[in-house]
Design a protein around this motif. Sequence first.
Motif, PDB file in Angstrom:
ATOM      1  N   MET A 103       0.866  -1.174   0.000  1.00  0.00           N
ATOM      2  CA  MET A 103       0.000   0.000   0.000  1.00  0.00           C
ATOM      3  C   MET A 103       0.901   1.221   0.000  1.00  0.00           C
ATOM      4  O   MET A 103       1.867   1.300   0.751  1.00  0.00           O
ATOM      5  CB  MET A 103      -0.870   0.010   1.259  1.00  0.00           C
ATOM      6  N   HIS A 104       0.600   2.164  -0.872  1.00  0.00           N
ATOM      7  CA  HIS A 104       1.394   3.393  -0.946  1.00  0.00           C
ATOM      8  C   HIS A 104       0.485   4.581  -0.660  1.00  0.00           C
ATOM      9  O   HIS A 104      -0.557   4.726  -1.280  1.00  0.00           O
ATOM     10  CB  HIS A 104       2.001   3.516  -2.351  1.00  0.00           C
ATOM     11  N   VAL A 105       0.889   5.401   0.307  1.00  0.00           N
ATOM     12  CA  VAL A 105       0.120   6.599   0.644  1.00  0.00           C
ATOM     13  C   VAL A 105       1.018   7.817   0.467  1.00  0.00           C
ATOM     14  O   VAL A 105       2.150   7.836   0.944  1.00  0.00           O
ATOM     15  CB  VAL A 105      -0.382   6.534   2.123  1.00  0.00           C
ATOM     16  N   HIS A 106       0.538   8.851  -0.245  1.00  0.00           N
ATOM     17  CA  HIS A 106       1.303  10.090  -0.394  1.00  0.00           C
ATOM     18  C   HIS A 106       0.985  10.963   0.815  1.00  0.00           C
ATOM     19  O   HIS A 106      -0.091  11.557   0.896  1.00  0.00           O
ATOM     20  CB  HIS A 106       0.914  10.807  -1.683  1.00  0.00           C
ATOM     21  N   LEU A 107       1.909  11.030   1.769  1.00  0.00           N
ATOM     22  CA  LEU A 107       1.656  11.744   3.033  1.00  0.00           C
ATOM     23  C   LEU A 107       1.562  13.248   2.833  1.00  0.00           C
ATOM     24  O   LEU A 107       0.738  13.924   3.435  1.00  0.00           O
ATOM     25  CB  LEU A 107       2.755  11.439   4.055  1.00  0.00           C
ATOM     26  N   ASN A 123       6.744  13.362   1.171  1.00  0.00           N
ATOM     27  CA  ASN A 123       6.852  12.085   1.890  1.00  0.00           C
ATOM     28  C   ASN A 123       5.831  11.027   1.478  1.00  0.00           C
ATOM     29  O   ASN A 123       4.649  11.323   1.331  1.00  0.00           O
ATOM     30  CB  ASN A 123       6.734  12.342   3.395  1.00  0.00           C
ATOM     31  N   CYS A 124       6.341   9.817   1.340  1.00  0.00           N
ATOM     32  CA  CYS A 124       5.502   8.669   1.016  1.00  0.00           C
ATOM     33  C   CYS A 124       5.538   7.674   2.168  1.00  0.00           C
ATOM     34  O   CYS A 124       6.577   7.492   2.801  1.00  0.00           O
ATOM     35  CB  CYS A 124       6.034   7.947  -0.216  1.00  0.00           C
ATOM     36  N   LEU A 125       4.413   7.032   2.405  1.00  0.00           N
ATOM     37  CA  LEU A 125       4.332   5.940   3.376  1.00  0.00           C
ATOM     38  C   LEU A 125       4.019   4.681   2.587  1.00  0.00           C
ATOM     39  O   LEU A 125       3.068   4.653   1.798  1.00  0.00           O
ATOM     40  CB  LEU A 125       3.203   6.208   4.385  1.00  0.00           C
TER      41      LEU A 125
HETATM   42 NI    NI Z   1       3.942   8.862  -2.704  1.00  0.00          NI
END
Ligand code: NI
Length: 142
Positions: free
Chosen positions: A91-95, A99-101
């Motif tokens: 799972m990729h979240v754009h914080l 920053n990416c999580l």
């Molecule tokens: Ni990202």
Amino acid sequence: MKDELVSRFTVSIPSQLMRQLERMRKEKGYASRSQEIADMIRDEWIAHSQKTGNEEIAGTITLVYDHHKQNVQATLTDIQHDHHEVILSTMHVHLDHHNCLEVLAVKGKASSIKSIADQLIAAKGVKHGKLTVTTTGKDMPL
Ligand code: NI
């Protein structure tokens, strides 16, 4: 401590991290920094020992990185493709803008999961990473 052999070493860390270490020492009530760091090392050692065996484990690898940092995304993707058989889902979240999580669900031999997590966490540009180990549930009766 009197009868134990003691080793001294010098560590260089960013000043902000040093302030955080000092604040944590006071909040946790440690009398000395040495005592605090010794406990942190013991805790890491126990976690490390659990992750180096041959048993099958499940878990998650969490990564925070700045996707603007050169090659970080390509490096992380290369490592993940090399181990696609144990990475079940990501799972990729754009914080925010930088920053990416990323959270990876993994299942496989403890030692190989640990090695994959170490490679990902040590990749240049990764700000923080953590492997959380749990059971596959197979040998875990209620
Ligand atoms: Ni990202």
